[in-house]
Design an enzyme around this catalytic site. Sequence first.
Site, PDB file in Angstrom:
ATOM      1  N   HIS A   1       0.832  -1.200   0.000  1.00 37.36           N
ATOM      2  CA  HIS A   1       0.000   0.000   0.000  1.00 37.36           C
ATOM      3  C   HIS A   1       0.870   1.254   0.000  1.00 37.36           C
ATOM      4  CE1 HIS A   1      -3.169   2.628   2.215  1.00 37.36           C
ATOM      5  NE2 HIS A   1      -3.297   2.741   0.910  1.00 37.36           N
TER       6      HIS A   1
ATOM      7  N   GLU B   1       3.045   0.268   3.163  1.00 33.68           N
ATOM      8  CA  GLU B   1       2.554  -0.734   4.121  1.00 33.68           C
ATOM      9  C   GLU B   1       2.597  -2.087   3.418  1.00 33.68           C
ATOM     10  OE1 GLU B   1      -0.658   1.383   7.050  1.00 33.68           O
ATOM     11  OE2 GLU B   1      -1.336   0.981   5.027  1.00 33.68           O
TER      12      GLU B   1
ATOM     13  N   ASN C   1      -4.610   3.950   7.587  1.00 34.76           N
ATOM     14  CA  ASN C   1      -6.010   4.357   7.447  1.00 34.76           C
ATOM     15  C   ASN C   1      -6.838   4.050   8.697  1.00 34.76           C
ATOM     16  OD1 ASN C   1      -5.915   5.662   4.985  1.00 34.76           O
ATOM     17  ND2 ASN C   1      -6.117   3.759   3.828  1.00 34.76           N
TER      18      ASN C   1
HETATM   19  N1  3HC Z   1       9.113  13.992  -7.043  1.00 39.94           N
HETATM   20  C1  3HC Z   1       9.904  14.218  -5.978  1.00 39.94           C
HETATM   21  N2  3HC Z   1       9.681  15.187  -5.074  1.00 39.94           N
HETATM   22  C2  3HC Z   1       8.610  15.966  -5.250  1.00 39.94           C
HETATM   23  C3  3HC Z   1       7.740  15.789  -6.346  1.00 39.94           C
HETATM   24  C4  3HC Z   1       8.028  14.755  -7.255  1.00 39.94           C
HETATM   25  N3  3HC Z   1       7.258  14.478  -8.316  1.00 39.94           N
HETATM   26  N4  3HC Z   1       6.756  16.711  -6.247  1.00 39.94           N
HETATM   27  C5  3HC Z   1       6.991  17.420  -5.119  1.00 39.94           C
HETATM   28  N5  3HC Z   1       8.111  16.982  -4.531  1.00 39.94           N
HETATM   29  C6  3HC Z   1       8.713  17.425  -3.262  1.00 39.94           C
HETATM   30  C7  3HC Z   1       9.026  18.924  -3.290  1.00 39.94           C
HETATM   31  O1  3HC Z   1      10.306  19.133  -3.859  1.00 39.94           O
HETATM   32  C8  3HC Z   1       9.030  19.254  -1.812  1.00 39.94           C
HETATM   33  O2  3HC Z   1      10.236  18.779  -1.218  1.00 39.94           O
HETATM   34  P1  3HC Z   1      10.982  19.627  -0.046  1.00 39.94           P
HETATM   35  O3  3HC Z   1      10.077  19.519   1.164  1.00 39.94           O
HETATM   36  O4  3HC Z   1      12.276  18.878   0.125  1.00 39.94           O
HETATM   37  O5  3HC Z   1      11.122  21.032  -0.567  1.00 39.94           O
HETATM   38  C9  3HC Z   1       7.900  18.368  -1.276  1.00 39.94           C
HETATM   39  O6  3HC Z   1       7.763  17.290  -2.218  1.00 39.94           O
HETATM   40  C10 3HC Z   1       6.602  19.115  -1.157  1.00 39.94           C
HETATM   41  O7  3HC Z   1       6.198  19.540  -2.454  1.00 39.94           O
HETATM   42  P2  3HC Z   1       5.652  20.999  -2.790  1.00 39.94           P
HETATM   43  O8  3HC Z   1       6.445  22.014  -2.031  1.00 39.94           O
HETATM   44  O9  3HC Z   1       5.561  21.145  -4.261  1.00 39.94           O
HETATM   45  O10 3HC Z   1       4.161  20.940  -2.291  1.00 39.94           O
HETATM   46  P3  3HC Z   1       3.580  21.250  -0.874  1.00 39.94           P
HETATM   47  O11 3HC Z   1       4.580  21.800   0.067  1.00 39.94           O
HETATM   48  O12 3HC Z   1       2.335  22.000  -1.152  1.00 39.94           O
HETATM   49  O13 3HC Z   1       3.214  19.780  -0.347  1.00 39.94           O
HETATM   50  C11 3HC Z   1       2.174  17.674  -0.242  1.00 39.94           C
HETATM   51  C12 3HC Z   1       2.304  18.978  -1.013  1.00 39.94           C
HETATM   52  C13 3HC Z   1       3.436  16.843  -0.375  1.00 39.94           C
HETATM   53  C14 3HC Z   1       0.989  16.930  -0.860  1.00 39.94           C
HETATM   54  C15 3HC Z   1       1.937  18.021   1.295  1.00 39.94           C
HETATM   55  O14 3HC Z   1       0.880  18.927   1.425  1.00 39.94           O
HETATM   56  C16 3HC Z   1       1.634  16.784   2.111  1.00 39.94           C
HETATM   57  O15 3HC Z   1       2.523  16.066   2.512  1.00 39.94           O
HETATM   58  N6  3HC Z   1       0.337  16.549   2.377  1.00 39.94           N
HETATM   59  C17 3HC Z   1      -0.119  15.359   3.110  1.00 39.94           C
HETATM   60  C18 3HC Z   1      -0.222  14.194   2.133  1.00 39.94           C
HETATM   61  C19 3HC Z   1      -0.669  12.935   2.809  1.00 39.94           C
HETATM   62  O16 3HC Z   1      -0.940  12.865   4.006  1.00 39.94           O
HETATM   63  N7  3HC Z   1      -0.754  11.884   2.005  1.00 39.94           N
HETATM   64  C20 3HC Z   1      -1.244  10.609   2.458  1.00 39.94           C
HETATM   65  C21 3HC Z   1      -2.686  10.498   2.133  1.00 39.94           C
HETATM   66  S1  3HC Z   1      -3.384   8.987   2.721  1.00 39.94           S
HETATM   67  C22 3HC Z   1      -3.169   7.901   1.470  1.00 39.94           C
HETATM   68  O17 3HC Z   1      -2.610   8.203   0.428  1.00 39.94           O
HETATM   69  C23 3HC Z   1      -3.661   6.528   1.709  1.00 39.94           C
HETATM   70  C24 3HC Z   1      -4.896   6.211   0.928  1.00 39.94           C
HETATM   71  O18 3HC Z   1      -5.202   4.850   1.133  1.00 39.94           O
HETATM   72  C25 3HC Z   1      -6.088   7.064   1.316  1.00 39.94           C
END
Ligand code: 3HC
Length: 288
Positions: free
Chosen positions: A143, A155, A194
């Site tokens: 996951h 996971e 989750n």
């Molecule tokens: N490849 C590599 N790195 C990348 C990238 C890519 N394609 N796109 C973005 N990044 C990096 C950026 O360089 C940045 O790195 P840094 O912290 O070293 O500077 C970091 O990722 C954050 O990117 P951004 O600055 O462009 O964007 P934000 O600061 O707005 O962050 C986010 C966006 C990463 C989505 C952040 O808001 C976040 O972590 N949110 C929480 C996401 C989360 O909890 N996800 C889990 C959801 S639950 C799930 O998926 C399970 C399912 O079953 C429901």
Amino acid sequence: MASDARRVGVVGCGLMGSGIVEVVARAGVAVTVVEADGDAARRGRERLERSLRRAVAAGKLAEQELAPVLGRVEVASSLAALSTCELVVEAVAEDEGLKCSVFAELDRVLASSEAVLASNTSSIPIARLAAATARPERVVGMHFFNPVPVMGLVELVPCLSTSEGTIERADAFARDVLSKRVVRSVDRAGFVVNALLVPYLLAAVRMVESGLASVEDVDAAMRAGCAHPMGPLELADFIGLDTVKSIADVLYAELRDSACVAPALLSRMVESGRLGRKSGRGFYEHGG
Ligand code: 3HC
């Protein structure tokens, strides 16, 4: 061995599938992604290219790596294209019937009896997917988290029939090839993340529903008070409100814990097509 797999298969090129394709190709491994729907395949390819350009802009990927990474990705429309893969990760929609039919077909097409069949499911018991095949010992949950290139976790979810060898190969692939942190969970609703995250998101929806605080203030509280990158309602929009509700339903069906009951507000929003980012509107408006 999956840890030195030469070509990995991915089934489904939606949000999660394209993210998995990206991390595999960036790890230097050739990947074939099967997407039967031509439009979804095109959108998946565009999403992949956008994400890679973002990685270049952020200094996470060298510009000269872009073409070789894309060159490692092959898009196909039939599962038969995966016949020689030693590891396939299924990432189709969260629909049990669909996933079981993909597993049954993979079982028929994969030439190697050693091939590992992994599922990115967040809520369907791995045991049911394993039972759709004649090789349940080779089936395991892997996951990933959205956005896959950014989130460091996988996971790993063996079911009762998964062999120790399959667990070790999937673990080695996620850890050593993809450089993900691996946590293991038993095959129970919600696994680790989750089962913790979704009751928290539901509690935030209940707070808004009861008028305790506004959407903006609940989110600001968790961002500024607990250093979460997103508040819970922003995160619910990001995950998809339909996905949050369906995971809540699965958790409630197994645990019968009232903390897992989807609040009426969430149900009504899903029924109204307010699904969060994917539909342009959820707790927030999402332009573009
Ligand atoms: N490849 C590599 N790195 C990348 C990238 C890519 N394609 N796109 C973005 N990044 C990096 C950026 O360089 C940045 O790195 P840094 O912290 O070293 O500077 C970091 O990722 C954050 O990117 P951004 O600055 O462009 O964007 P934000 O600061 O707005 O962050 C986010 C966006 C990463 C989505 C952040 O808001 C976040 O972590 N949110 C929480 C996401 C989360 O909890 N996800 C889990 C959801 S639950 C799930 O998926 C399970 C399912 O079953 C429901």
